[in-house]
Design an enzyme around this catalytic site. Structure first.
Site, PDB file in Angstrom:
ATOM      1  N   GLU A   1      41.651 103.628  -0.826  1.00 30.30           N
ATOM      2  CA  GLU A   1      42.220 101.961  -1.088  1.00 30.30           C
ATOM      3  C   GLU A   1      41.653 101.855  -2.417  1.00 30.30           C
ATOM      4  O   GLU A   1      40.605 101.974  -2.755  1.00 30.30           O
ATOM      5  CB  GLU A   1      41.290 101.349   0.139  1.00 30.30           C
ATOM      6  CG  GLU A   1      41.961 100.100   0.249  1.00 30.30           C
ATOM      7  CD  GLU A   1      41.360  99.042  -0.833  1.00 30.30           C
ATOM      8  OE1 GLU A   1      42.180  98.806  -1.611  1.00 30.30           O
ATOM      9  OE2 GLU A   1      40.403  98.379  -0.544  1.00 30.30           O
TER      10      GLU A   1
ATOM     11  N   GLU B   1      45.277  96.331 -13.877  1.00 24.72           N
ATOM     12  CA  GLU B   1      44.373  95.570 -13.057  1.00 24.72           C
ATOM     13  C   GLU B   1      43.338  95.078 -14.182  1.00 24.72           C
ATOM     14  O   GLU B   1      42.531  95.863 -14.925  1.00 24.72           O
ATOM     15  CB  GLU B   1      43.503  96.326 -11.939  1.00 24.72           C
ATOM     16  CG  GLU B   1      42.802  95.891 -11.087  1.00 24.72           C
ATOM     17  CD  GLU B   1      42.185  96.980  -9.976  1.00 24.72           C
ATOM     18  OE1 GLU B   1      41.943  97.963 -10.341  1.00 24.72           O
ATOM     19  OE2 GLU B   1      42.413  96.429  -8.877  1.00 24.72           O
TER      20      GLU B   1
ATOM     21  N   CYS C   1      40.649  93.858  -5.005  1.00 25.36           N
ATOM     22  CA  CYS C   1      41.591  94.855  -5.060  1.00 25.36           C
ATOM     23  C   CYS C   1      42.970  94.319  -4.863  1.00 25.36           C
ATOM     24  O   CYS C   1      43.759  94.352  -5.531  1.00 25.36           O
ATOM     25  CB  CYS C   1      41.177  96.182  -4.231  1.00 25.36           C
ATOM     26  SG  CYS C   1      40.811  95.655  -2.672  1.00 25.36           S
TER      27      CYS C   1
ATOM     28  N   LYS D   1      28.015 106.501   0.432  1.00 25.83           N
ATOM     29  CA  LYS D   1      27.495 106.044  -0.999  1.00 25.83           C
ATOM     30  C   LYS D   1      27.757 104.789  -1.261  1.00 25.83           C
ATOM     31  O   LYS D   1      28.913 104.448  -1.477  1.00 25.83           O
ATOM     32  CB  LYS D   1      28.122 107.196  -2.041  1.00 25.83           C
ATOM     33  CG  LYS D   1      26.927 107.606  -3.159  1.00 25.83           C
ATOM     34  CD  LYS D   1      27.302 107.068  -4.536  1.00 25.83           C
ATOM     35  CE  LYS D   1      28.438 106.601  -4.965  1.00 25.83           C
ATOM     36  NZ  LYS D   1      28.363 105.203  -5.809  1.00 25.83           N
TER      37      LYS D   1
HETATM   38  P1  NAI Z   1      34.972 102.988  -9.417  1.00 30.77           P
HETATM   39  O1  NAI Z   1      36.098 103.515  -8.779  1.00 30.77           O
HETATM   40  O2  NAI Z   1      34.327 103.988 -10.557  1.00 30.77           O
HETATM   41  O3  NAI Z   1      33.794 103.042  -8.294  1.00 30.77           O
HETATM   42  C1  NAI Z   1      33.903 102.926  -7.114  1.00 30.77           C
HETATM   43  C2  NAI Z   1      32.849 103.719  -6.313  1.00 30.77           C
HETATM   44  O4  NAI Z   1      33.180 105.161  -6.630  1.00 30.77           O
HETATM   45  C3  NAI Z   1      31.516 103.616  -6.721  1.00 30.77           C
HETATM   46  O5  NAI Z   1      30.710 103.759  -5.447  1.00 30.77           O
HETATM   47  C4  NAI Z   1      31.239 104.858  -7.799  1.00 30.77           C
HETATM   48  O6  NAI Z   1      29.921 105.159  -8.052  1.00 30.77           O
HETATM   49  C5  NAI Z   1      32.082 105.998  -7.091  1.00 30.77           C
HETATM   50  N1  NAI Z   1      32.599 106.836  -8.204  1.00 30.77           N
HETATM   51  C6  NAI Z   1      32.719 106.808  -9.610  1.00 30.77           C
HETATM   52  N2  NAI Z   1      33.276 108.267  -9.880  1.00 30.77           N
HETATM   53  C7  NAI Z   1      33.131 108.938  -8.956  1.00 30.77           C
HETATM   54  C8  NAI Z   1      33.673 110.383  -8.847  1.00 30.77           C
HETATM   55  N3  NAI Z   1      34.070 110.980  -9.975  1.00 30.77           N
HETATM   56  N4  NAI Z   1      33.476 110.551  -7.642  1.00 30.77           N
HETATM   57  C9  NAI Z   1      33.067 109.930  -6.442  1.00 30.77           C
HETATM   58  N5  NAI Z   1      32.702 108.793  -6.691  1.00 30.77           N
HETATM   59  C10 NAI Z   1      32.801 108.000  -7.774  1.00 30.77           C
HETATM   60  O7  NAI Z   1      34.796 101.653 -10.014  1.00 30.77           O
HETATM   61  P2  NAI Z   1      34.272 101.142 -10.990  1.00 30.77           P
HETATM   62  O8  NAI Z   1      33.819 102.059 -12.474  1.00 30.77           O
HETATM   63  O9  NAI Z   1      33.083 100.317 -10.548  1.00 30.77           O
HETATM   64  O10 NAI Z   1      35.081  99.763 -11.864  1.00 30.77           O
HETATM   65  C11 NAI Z   1      36.230 100.301 -12.700  1.00 30.77           C
HETATM   66  C12 NAI Z   1      37.436  99.521 -12.532  1.00 30.77           C
HETATM   67  O11 NAI Z   1      37.817 100.084 -11.444  1.00 30.77           O
HETATM   68  C13 NAI Z   1      37.118  98.170 -12.217  1.00 30.77           C
HETATM   69  O12 NAI Z   1      37.240  97.451 -13.380  1.00 30.77           O
HETATM   70  C14 NAI Z   1      38.442  97.855 -11.474  1.00 30.77           C
HETATM   71  O13 NAI Z   1      39.434  97.616 -12.227  1.00 30.77           O
HETATM   72  C15 NAI Z   1      38.626  99.073 -10.549  1.00 30.77           C
HETATM   73  N6  NAI Z   1      37.812  98.752  -9.248  1.00 30.77           N
HETATM   74  C16 NAI Z   1      38.782  98.509  -8.164  1.00 30.77           C
HETATM   75  C17 NAI Z   1      38.329  98.404  -6.744  1.00 30.77           C
HETATM   76  C18 NAI Z   1      39.004  98.100  -5.939  1.00 30.77           C
HETATM   77  O14 NAI Z   1      38.714  97.788  -4.677  1.00 30.77           O
HETATM   78  N7  NAI Z   1      40.357  98.191  -5.925  1.00 30.77           N
HETATM   79  C19 NAI Z   1      36.793  98.400  -6.731  1.00 30.77           C
HETATM   80  C20 NAI Z   1      35.936  98.833  -7.755  1.00 30.77           C
HETATM   81  C21 NAI Z   1      36.751  98.568  -8.985  1.00 30.77           C
END
Ligand code: NAI
Ligand code: MG
Length: 806
Positions: free
Chosen positions: A267, A404, A301, A193
């Site tokens: 991760e 973060e 990240c 996904k």
């Molecule tokens: P997110 O963690 O919500 O999104 C990451 C992935 O998870 C996306 O593909 C999203 O569609 C999916 N996702 C979201 N909710 C889910 C659920 N309940 N079950 C399964 N999959 C789900 O991150 P988002 O909203 O894009 O960004 C929010 C914050 O997260 C950012 O501001 C940042 O601080 C952090 N972040 C950290 C990352 C990292 O690599 N450590 C990457 C992206 C965001």
């Protein structure tokens, strides 16, 4: 004025836009509408349930993309399940050829992919062209090799099965590669996904899979946001779930997947320290900061988002940094001379702004380049641009320092001594990466070993390679991507697929008050007195004041054992924490202790065998064999203690990367009833051989073999606090351990329900868990009862990158 003269006068950059015609043509070919990629074909994009892929630099809608629902997820998992049979049956060489073909195809389309990624994500073309896409190809090449070598390198292992993989938007194609390449190499099939802000490069990859002749169903793609991700994560057709994203969602997935038998790797977020010692090459460190926090707009990240600078050079460092910030160029991502492109989406810009404003309200001092004025705001209107920003005068507890921000915002603090630098660095719930700057190797390596982080860059930052494991400590998650360690995430010891269920362990008899005051003489004839707990190298009364009856093979009372509770576990963890000297010892020193333990256990073999026979009712011969096997196991891990010591990789011409297995420090262990001495030894020995200190609940019904070890531990020079034993109700105590914030990993061998409970309750501090899902293991069998699997779970890899000759 003459144009050239005027350019020389201002030394301004001229525009250098990359052509996006090929990408536009590709989108036109698809009529700018995309479905999912399931069983080797794109689904027809319906009218309903779609979302826009947007260019965050301009706000332009690039394409409409179907949003997956449960039905799409079902179809994709079904396709992956069908394909698994033949894909996993292919020879390693055949799978390697497919991975190699993907790598070649990525290279062939490199420029197209770079432009597409830049359009959809907003990151500068210089980065997608020079970093993201080459690393994607590198990942497929590297893992073509693992496909080829799987059976030699991982004998008696099998692919886990169908994998659900959920990726974020910050490195869309690279995160796809990090997930898909090892899965396919191991022999797994995939449902991926992609992230809602950046669906396009995964769609292009799906097309590449078709072009490259990857068998249908091996790679499936479902587009969508959180709800689609949740549907995929919850699907019971998956054997493995791999996630990269926020810690918040990671924690949700940990809880939801508990007890489902899905292997999980997470991760997650980070707030990585960037430590500058006063003997650092300051100019190099300044360029390091640019890479650490302004690479990819800080949406990384492992971004070095917390500068920790030694006081003596702080003023100079900040002055030079501010001067460097003036020269950074924020703007059109497709322009080849842009340093910082667009943030991924308006919602992310809002989040960055909110965090910056909160920081200002707290009194932190913000510095932005002089050009980040009203003119900049006007010129970048309509796009998601944010200037490079630096906060000073921050307090270590402030949200600016702890949370973060995921944008181009650096916070900077100062320190006096190396000890203080490490303490500040580790003052975080995260532990993904760290960057350490010092020209003194001694200083740099000392900090590198002490920082709790999965990746440490010495005099460098944000370096990645397919051969070098990447992943976190603490709430940055668990599991590694890349390298040999990353392959284990997609493999299982083959016997585990056939393991039978463990017989149920009946509940303990009701606890009774400890009649300790009466002394040993007061026990009924033939009974031993109440057996105590073993905490910090001393026997301890259970806090509850209760004990429970321990029965023999025929149900007769042998003695009573302490009924340990929450407080006893807390005391044991405290003792284990204090025994940190054990983790700093050499493998050689630990090996000697283990040999000594083996020797002392052997001296008392007859007594232990009699005890086991009486407790469990097994024949004397079998009991003697269990003691003998336990002695052998101790010797095995004594042998291993100084040999499971990592690898060295050379990912770049002037760069070494050390893969060091480090202990978790404190591991909580729950033992099964079966083979009460051997299982205990089989779990405790590898954990302590690798430098962990443990809190162990022995077999709840047959705890005495472990309790008889108290004296053996005492006489074998095992330092107090290294092995702490708390007898009692296995699941109650496991629950306390799973929730304890000073335990970094939990191993549990017991029921399926208990396994689920440990997984769910470990979500608080996201500890690594290793549970048996209610399945049996033959502790006598060398393939099942000992080996690399145990050492792997007893350690986490820290990758230390160190340049030379630069
Ligand atoms: P997110 O963690 O919500 O999104 C990451 C992935 O998870 C996306 O593909 C999203 O569609 C999916 N996702 C979201 N909710 C889910 C659920 N309940 N079950 C399964 N999959 C789900 O991150 P988002 O909203 O894009 O960004 C929010 C914050 O997260 C950012 O501001 C940042 O601080 C952090 N972040 C950290 C990352 C990292 O690599 N450590 C990457 C992206 C965001
Ligand atoms: Mg986008």
């Amino acid at each position: 004025m003459n144009k050239i003269v005027s350019i020389l006068d201002s030394m301004e950059y001229g525009p250098a836009p990359e052509d996006d015609a090929v990408v536009r043509a590709w989108m036109a070919r698809h009529k700018a509408r995309f479905g999912h990629f399931i069983a080797g074909a794109f689904t027809r994009p319906g009218k309903a349930n779609s979302f826009a892929a947007v260019n965050p630099a301009t706000g332009e809608t690039l394409a409409e993309v179907a949003e997956g629902g449960e039905k799409d997820v079902d179809a994709a998992v079904e396709a992956a399940t069908k394909a698994f049979k033949s894909w996993s049956a292919l020879s390693g060489t055949a799978r390697a050829r497919h991975l190699y073909a993907l790598a070649r195809q990525v290279q062939k389309h490199a420029r197209f992919l770079a432009v597409l990624e830049t359009l959809d994500n907003g990151k500068p073309i210089r980065e997608t062209r020079d970093i993201d896409v080459p690393l994607v190809a590198r990942h497929f090449y590297h893992h073509a090799g693992w496909a080829e070598l799987r059976d030699q390198e991982f004998p008696d292992h099998a692919p886990v099965g169908v994998c659900g993989q959920i990726i974020p938007w910050n490195f869309p194609l690279l995160m796809l590669a990090w997930k898909v390449a090892p899965a396919l190499a191991a022999g797994c099939t995939v449902v991926l996904k992609s992230a809602e802000h950046t669906p396009l490069s995964a769609l292009a990859f799906a097309e590449i899979c078709r072009e490259a002749g990857l068998p249908a169903g091996v790679f499936n793609l479902v587009n969508g946001g959180g709800a689609t991700g949740a549907a995929l994560a919850a699907h019971d057709g998956l054997a493995k779930l791999a996630f990269t994203g926020s810690t918040e969602v990671g924690r949700v997935l940990r809880r939801q997947s508990a007890g489902t038998r899905k292997k999980l790797s997470l991760e997650l977020g980070g707030k990585s320290p960037f430590i500058v010692f006063d003997n650092a090459d300051l100019d190099a460190a300044i360029e390091g900061v640019v890479d650490a926090i302004w690479f990819n707009q800080g949406e990384v990240c492992c971004a070095g988002s917390r500068a920790i600078v030694q006081e003596g050079v702080a003023e100079k460092f900040h002055a030079r940094l501010k001067a460097r910030m003036e020269t950074l160029r924020v703007g059109a991502p497709l322009d080849k001379s842009t340093d910082i492109g667009a943030v991924v989406a308006p919602v992310q810009i809002e989040q960055i702004r909110a965090r910056v404003e909160a920081g200002l309200r707290e009194g932190a001092v913000l510095h932005q380049p002089s050009w980040a004025d009203e003119h900049f705001v006007r010129a970048t209107k309509g796009g998601c641009f944010f200037p490079p920003s630096l906060f000073t005068d921050v307090s270590p507890a402030s949200p600016l320092v702890q949370e973060e921000i995921f944008g181009p915002v650096l916070v900077s603090m100062t320190f006096r001594t190396p000890g203080e630098a490490v303490a500040l660095a580790n003052n975080s719930r995260y532990g993904l990466a760290a960057s350490i700057w010092s020209q003194n190797l001694d200083t740099a390596f000392d900090a590198a070993r002490k920082v709790k982080a999965g990746v440490v860059w010495i005099n460098s930052t944000n370096m990645f390679d397919a051969a070098v494991g990447f992943g976190g400590y603490k709430e940055s998650g668990f599991g590694r991507e890349g390298g040999r360690e990353g392959m284990f995430e997609y493999l299982l010891p083959a016997w585990q697929k056939r393991a039978r269920a463990l017989p149920e362990s009946p509940p303990l008899a009701a606890p009774v008050p400890v009649d300790d005051e009466a002394g040993p003489g007061a026990a009924p004839a033939g009974l031993d007195r109440t057996v105590k707990l073993y905490v910090g190298g001393k026997q301890a009364r259970p806090d509850s004041g209760y004990s429970y009856p321990v029965l023999d093979g025929r149900g007769r009372l042998i003695t009573e054992a302490g009924h340990g509770n929450r407080k006893d576990i807390r005391n044991a963890v405290e003792a284990a924490r204090k025994a940190e000297a054990w983790s700093a010892m050499t493998g050689h020193a630990r090996a000697q202790v283990l040999y000594f333990l083996a020797e002392n256990l052997e001296l008392r073999a007859a007594e232990f065998a009699a005890r086991i026979a009486r407790m469990t009712g097994v024949a004397a011969k079998k009991a003697a064999a269990e003691v003998e096997a336990s002695v052998a196991r101790l010797i095995h891990y004594a042998a291993r203690a100084d040999k499971y010591d990592g690898r060295v990789r050379a990912p770049q011409p002037r760069m070494l990367a050390l893969a060091l297995p480090e202990p978790y420090e404190v591991i909580g262990i729950s033992c099964p009833d079966e083979a009460p001495l051997l299982a205990f030894v089989s779990l405790v020995a590898p954990a302590i051989a690798m430098g962990n200190r443990v809190v162990v609940t022995p077999s709840q019904h047959h705890p005495l073999a472990a309790c008889d070890l108290y004296q053996v531990l005492d006489t074998s020079d095992v330092p107090g606090g290294v092995v702490n034993i708390v007898t009692g109700d296995r699941d109650q105590l496991a629950s306390v351990m799973a929730k304890h914030n000073d335990i970094a990993a939990c191993w549990y061998v017991g029921s399926a329900e208990g396994s689920a409970m440990v997984e769910a309750e470990s979500a608080g501090n996201l500890k690594a868990t290793w549970v048996n899902d209610g399945k049996a293991r033959d502790w006598f069998d060398a393939g099942q009862g000992q080996g690399e699997e145990f050492l792997f779970h007893a350690t986490r890899i820290k990758s230390i990158w160190t340049p030379f000759g630069v």
